[in-house]
Design a protein around this motif. Structure first.
Motif, PDB file in Angstrom:
ATOM      1  N   ASN A  26      18.391  33.526  14.886  1.00 38.43           N
ATOM      2  CA  ASN A  26      18.899  32.857  15.786  1.00 38.43           C
ATOM      3  C   ASN A  26      19.198  32.182  14.282  1.00 38.43           C
ATOM      4  O   ASN A  26      20.021  31.324  13.913  1.00 38.43           O
ATOM      5  N   GLN A  27      17.864  31.774  13.704  1.00 43.49           N
ATOM      6  CA  GLN A  27      18.421  30.971  12.494  1.00 43.49           C
ATOM      7  C   GLN A  27      18.902  31.442  11.496  1.00 43.49           C
ATOM      8  O   GLN A  27      20.094  30.833  10.517  1.00 43.49           O
ATOM      9  N   ALA A  28      19.136  33.045  11.440  1.00 44.98           N
ATOM     10  CA  ALA A  28      19.904  33.547  10.347  1.00 44.98           C
ATOM     11  C   ALA A  28      21.259  33.372  10.513  1.00 44.98           C
ATOM     12  O   ALA A  28      22.363  33.374   9.646  1.00 44.98           O
ATOM     13  N   ALA A 125      15.637  26.401  16.359  1.00 44.86           N
ATOM     14  CA  ALA A 125      15.949  27.517  17.145  1.00 44.86           C
ATOM     15  C   ALA A 125      14.564  28.471  16.585  1.00 44.86           C
ATOM     16  O   ALA A 125      14.351  28.992  17.560  1.00 44.86           O
ATOM     17  N   ARG A 126      14.083  28.214  15.347  1.00 42.89           N
ATOM     18  CA  ARG A 126      13.047  29.121  14.242  1.00 42.89           C
ATOM     19  C   ARG A 126      11.754  28.576  15.479  1.00 42.89           C
ATOM     20  O   ARG A 126      10.936  29.156  15.749  1.00 42.89           O
ATOM     21  N   ASN A 127      11.361  27.106  15.254  1.00 35.91           N
ATOM     22  CA  ASN A 127      10.193  26.711  15.835  1.00 35.91           C
ATOM     23  C   ASN A 127      10.919  26.548  17.046  1.00 35.91           C
ATOM     24  O   ASN A 127       9.293  27.169  17.698  1.00 35.91           O
ATOM     25  N   GLN A 128      11.442  26.926  17.864  1.00 34.97           N
ATOM     26  CA  GLN A 128      11.347  27.010  19.092  1.00 34.97           C
ATOM     27  C   GLN A 128      10.540  28.311  19.835  1.00 34.97           C
ATOM     28  O   GLN A 128       9.852  28.431  21.038  1.00 34.97           O
ATOM     29  N   ALA A 129      11.394  29.046  18.435  1.00 37.82           N
ATOM     30  CA  ALA A 129      10.365  30.557  18.938  1.00 37.82           C
ATOM     31  C   ALA A 129       8.795  30.403  19.066  1.00 37.82           C
ATOM     32  O   ALA A 129       8.448  31.219  19.551  1.00 37.82           O
TER      33      ALA A 129
END
Length: 150
Positions: A26-28, A125-129
């Protein structure tokens, strides 16, 4: 460690890895979107340069046609109404060029802001993951502890 504990540990490990991959993906995606938006901002600025050049070309053509028509009529171009009209047209032309450039800068800035927001969304999104991964570890730990005490 029994079969149920191994199963919980294995599925939790797979879930942890999947959550990390999803967050990175998602980050990408959002980083790619940001780069596309930055490209659009550059295109807007380049189009403004083209639009100004086209405007200059059209303005010079009209100005030349007007000068020829006035000269054929015997109008003196260096003074009076003809001079005032030329001066007014030059000011108006400069205003139009500045308007084209201003509008392009505003549109470009908006695209850059969208790009920044896409990057922020990607980081979120990365932090949520990462939070989901922490929850997975905590849940697995709780499950394993409950199985051990049962």
């Amino acid at each position: 460690m029994g079969v149920p504990q191994l199963f919980v540990a294995a599925t939790s490990a797979m879930q942890y890895q999947a959550q990390g991959k999803i967050g990175k993906f998602n980050q990408a995606v959002n980083e790619r979107n940001a780069k596309v938006l930055e490209g659009q901002a550059l295109q807007i600025e380049q189009k403004a340069e083209f639009d100004v050049a086209q405007f200059n070309k059209k303005f010079q053509k009209i100005e030349g046609t007007t000068k020829v028509a006035l000269a054929k009529s015997g109008v003196v171009m260096d003074s009076g109404s003809a001079y005032n009209i030329q001066l007014s047209n030059a000011f108006e032309a400069e205003l139009q060029k500045q308007l084209i450039e201003y509008n392009a800068k505003v549109a470009s800035a908006n695209k850059m802001e969208e790009a920044n927001f896409a990057r922020i969304s990607g980081q979120m999104a990365r932090n949520q993951a990462k939070l989901a991964q922490i929850n997975t570890i905590a849940s697995a730990g709780s499950s394993l502890l409950a199985m051990r005490n049962a």
